[in-house]
Enzyme design. Structure first.
Site, mmCIF file in Angstrom:
data_model
loop_
_atom_site.group_PDB
_atom_site.id
_atom_site.type_symbol
_atom_site.label_atom_id
_atom_site.label_comp_id
_atom_site.label_asym_id
_atom_site.label_seq_id
_atom_site.Cartn_x
_atom_site.Cartn_y
_atom_site.Cartn_z
ATOM 1 N N SER A 1 0.859 -1.187 0.000
ATOM 2 C CA SER A 1 0.000 0.000 0.000
ATOM 3 C C SER A 1 0.892 1.232 0.000
ATOM 4 C CB SER A 1 -0.855 -0.001 1.271
ATOM 5 O OG SER A 1 -1.468 1.250 1.469
ATOM 6 N N TYR B 1 -1.692 0.044 10.921
ATOM 7 C CA TYR B 1 -1.877 -0.363 9.511
ATOM 8 C C TYR B 1 -0.627 0.006 8.709
ATOM 9 C CZ TYR B 1 -3.656 -0.830 4.765
ATOM 10 O OH TYR B 1 -3.813 -1.196 3.443
HETATM 11 P P1 NDP Z 1 -11.588 -5.656 0.487
HETATM 12 O O1 NDP Z 1 -12.019 -5.477 1.901
HETATM 13 O O2 NDP Z 1 -12.558 -5.355 -0.592
HETATM 14 O O3 NDP Z 1 -11.007 -7.123 0.269
HETATM 15 C C1 NDP Z 1 -10.212 -7.752 1.237
HETATM 16 C C2 NDP Z 1 -10.153 -9.226 0.929
HETATM 17 O O4 NDP Z 1 -9.290 -9.850 1.897
HETATM 18 C C3 NDP Z 1 -11.513 -9.887 1.039
HETATM 19 O O5 NDP Z 1 -11.654 -10.804 -0.019
HETATM 20 C C4 NDP Z 1 -11.438 -10.632 2.363
HETATM 21 O O6 NDP Z 1 -12.200 -11.835 2.265
HETATM 22 C C5 NDP Z 1 -9.956 -10.985 2.425
HETATM 23 N N1 NDP Z 1 -9.497 -11.242 3.781
HETATM 24 C C6 NDP Z 1 -9.442 -10.384 4.815
HETATM 25 N N2 NDP Z 1 -8.997 -11.019 5.916
HETATM 26 C C7 NDP Z 1 -8.768 -12.311 5.546
HETATM 27 C C8 NDP Z 1 -8.299 -13.459 6.230
HETATM 28 N N3 NDP Z 1 -7.975 -13.391 7.524
HETATM 29 N N4 NDP Z 1 -8.180 -14.628 5.555
HETATM 30 C C9 NDP Z 1 -8.503 -14.694 4.236
HETATM 31 N N5 NDP Z 1 -8.949 -13.629 3.538
HETATM 32 C C10 NDP Z 1 -9.082 -12.464 4.190
HETATM 33 O O7 NDP Z 1 -10.292 -4.706 0.342
HETATM 34 P P2 NDP Z 1 -9.251 -4.496 -0.842
HETATM 35 O O8 NDP Z 1 -9.578 -5.292 -2.027
HETATM 36 O O9 NDP Z 1 -9.103 -3.030 -0.982
HETATM 37 O O10 NDP Z 1 -7.942 -5.039 -0.127
HETATM 38 C C11 NDP Z 1 -7.077 -5.996 -0.700
HETATM 39 C C12 NDP Z 1 -5.655 -5.650 -0.299
HETATM 40 O O11 NDP Z 1 -5.320 -4.378 -0.844
HETATM 41 C C13 NDP Z 1 -5.419 -5.539 1.206
HETATM 42 O O12 NDP Z 1 -4.172 -6.140 1.513
HETATM 43 C C14 NDP Z 1 -5.348 -4.037 1.434
HETATM 44 O O13 NDP Z 1 -4.583 -3.699 2.559
HETATM 45 C C15 NDP Z 1 -4.710 -3.583 0.153
HETATM 46 N N6 NDP Z 1 -4.872 -2.197 -0.209
HETATM 47 C C16 NDP Z 1 -6.113 -1.637 -0.322
HETATM 48 C C17 NDP Z 1 -6.223 -0.306 -0.659
HETATM 49 C C18 NDP Z 1 -7.537 0.380 -0.732
HETATM 50 O O14 NDP Z 1 -7.572 1.634 -0.671
HETATM 51 N N7 NDP Z 1 -8.647 -0.338 -0.893
HETATM 52 C C19 NDP Z 1 -5.045 0.493 -0.988
HETATM 53 C C20 NDP Z 1 -3.807 -0.194 -0.821
HETATM 54 C C21 NDP Z 1 -3.736 -1.485 -0.478
HETATM 55 P P3 NDP Z 1 -13.084 -12.488 3.430
HETATM 56 O O15 NDP Z 1 -13.642 -11.367 4.239
HETATM 57 O O16 NDP Z 1 -14.110 -13.282 2.670
HETATM 58 O O17 NDP Z 1 -12.139 -13.364 4.170
HETATM 59 C C1 8X3 Z 2 -4.984 1.630 1.733
HETATM 60 C C2 8X3 Z 2 -4.656 3.013 1.282
HETATM 61 O O1 8X3 Z 2 -4.272 5.386 2.059
HETATM 62 O O2 8X3 Z 2 -6.115 4.169 3.061
HETATM 63 O O3 8X3 Z 2 -3.856 0.895 1.976
HETATM 64 O O4 8X3 Z 2 -3.851 3.640 3.639
HETATM 65 S S1 8X3 Z 2 -4.722 4.093 2.581
#
Ligand code: NDP
Ligand code: 8X3
Length: 252
Positions: free
Chosen positions: A140, A153
């Site tokens: 991220s 985080y």
């Molecule tokens: P979502 O919340 O839409 O998706 C997160 C996914 O992770 C879900 O499919 C969830 O599935 C899964 N997950 C969470 N905890 C677990 C667990 N313990 N075991 C297995 N699966 C798990 O968020 P994003 O798609 O945005 O996030 C995906 C990645 O991108 C993360 O690592 C996040 O930190 C990163 N990210 C996101 C950003 C944003 O602004 N959205 C920016 C930068 C990075 P389920 O609940 O079914 O287990």
């Molecule tokens: C998710 C992006 O800016 O909310 O990793 O931390 S931010």
């Protein structure tokens, strides 16, 4: 040669968009998440899209026994994973450190850091014996910069960056590529999870600006995954045009 991609956290957001895009491009897909119903729904979509059935693995990446048991019992046709996308992750809470919640901290550290280590350890053994593989960790902008109220985080995503660099060195002699992708703001379930289900607060995060879509990040992951064998993308930073840094967002 057959490509098998294993995507953690594929029930939503970036993981789901990546599964759909890679399937469209001919990868065989293994999808993971804790919500079985959403995995089943995605499996049906993937089937329609690519005419090939994905493998569904319902487990929590924080549970090392569940991770090992799922990976060790992969059917023969699915054992040779060529691409691992460590995407499962979350933010929980948005307070200054002294007001933070222990259970939020443990969820983030256990999922974002230990989850990647558990899944990678289980999957990489076969990659090592094949002398071939590619691991992409979803980091991220919070892994590169800190911002107020981001504390644990940000620390967890800085750890993802460190883990990525260290894994690249550990696996160098096995011809295994390791890279990370660091997105800025992406409109997924992320903010709803961060604010413990408060959708209004989550919507406010994106008010007056155009965040990335999960599909934008999936496109970047596809680019990383499809470079020729001698090319590895170590690190990719992808931001919305309206976001200049973790803290600078231009809102109309
Ligand atoms: P979502 O919340 O839409 O998706 C997160 C996914 O992770 C879900 O499919 C969830 O599935 C899964 N997950 C969470 N905890 C677990 C667990 N313990 N075991 C297995 N699966 C798990 O968020 P994003 O798609 O945005 O996030 C995906 C990645 O991108 C993360 O690592 C996040 O930190 C990163 N990210 C996101 C950003 C944003 O602004 N959205 C920016 C930068 C990075 P389920 O609940 O079914 O287990
Ligand atoms: C998710 C992006 O800016 O909310 O990793 O931390 S931010």
């Amino acid at each position: 040669m057959e490509q098998i991609a294993f995507i953690t956290g594929a029930t939503s957001g970036i993981g789901k968009a990546t599964a759909l895009l890679l399937a469209k491009k001919g990868f065989k897909i293994i999808i993971n998440g804790r919500r079985k119903g959403l995995l089943q729904r995605l499996a049906r979509e993937l089937c329609t899209l690519s005419n090939s059935e994905p493998l569904q693995l319902v487990f929590d990446v924080r549970d090392s026994d569940a991770v090992n048991s799922a990976i060790n019992s992969l059917p023969e046709a699915w054992k040779n994973i060529t691409l691992l996308i460590n995407n499962a992750g979350l933010a929980a809470g948005f307070e200054p450190l002294h007001e933070g919640d222990y259970s939020d901290w443990n969820r983030m550290i256990d999922t974002n850091i230990k989850g990647i280590a558990y899944v990678t350890k289980a999957v990489v053994k076969q990659m090592i014996s094949n002398q071939r593989g590619h691991i992409i960790n979803v980091s991220s902008i919070a892994g590169k910069e800190a911002y107020p109220n981001g504390n644990v985080y940000c620390a967890s995503k800085h750890a993802v960056e460190g883990l990525t660099r260290a894994m690249r060195l550990d696996f160098l002699k096995y011809n295994i590529k390791v890279g990370s992708i660091a997105p800025g703001m992406v409109n997924t379930e992320f903010s709803t999870v961060r604010f413990h289900g408060d959708k209004n607060r989550a919507d406010d995060v994106y008010t007056g600006m155009q965040p990335l879509l999960a599909e934008d990040v999936a496109e970047a992951i596809l680019f990383m995954a499809t470079r020729p064998p001698h090319v590895n993308i170590d690190d990719m930073l992808i931001m919305p045009t309206a976001q200049g840094s973790a803290r600078d967002v231009f809102r109309k």
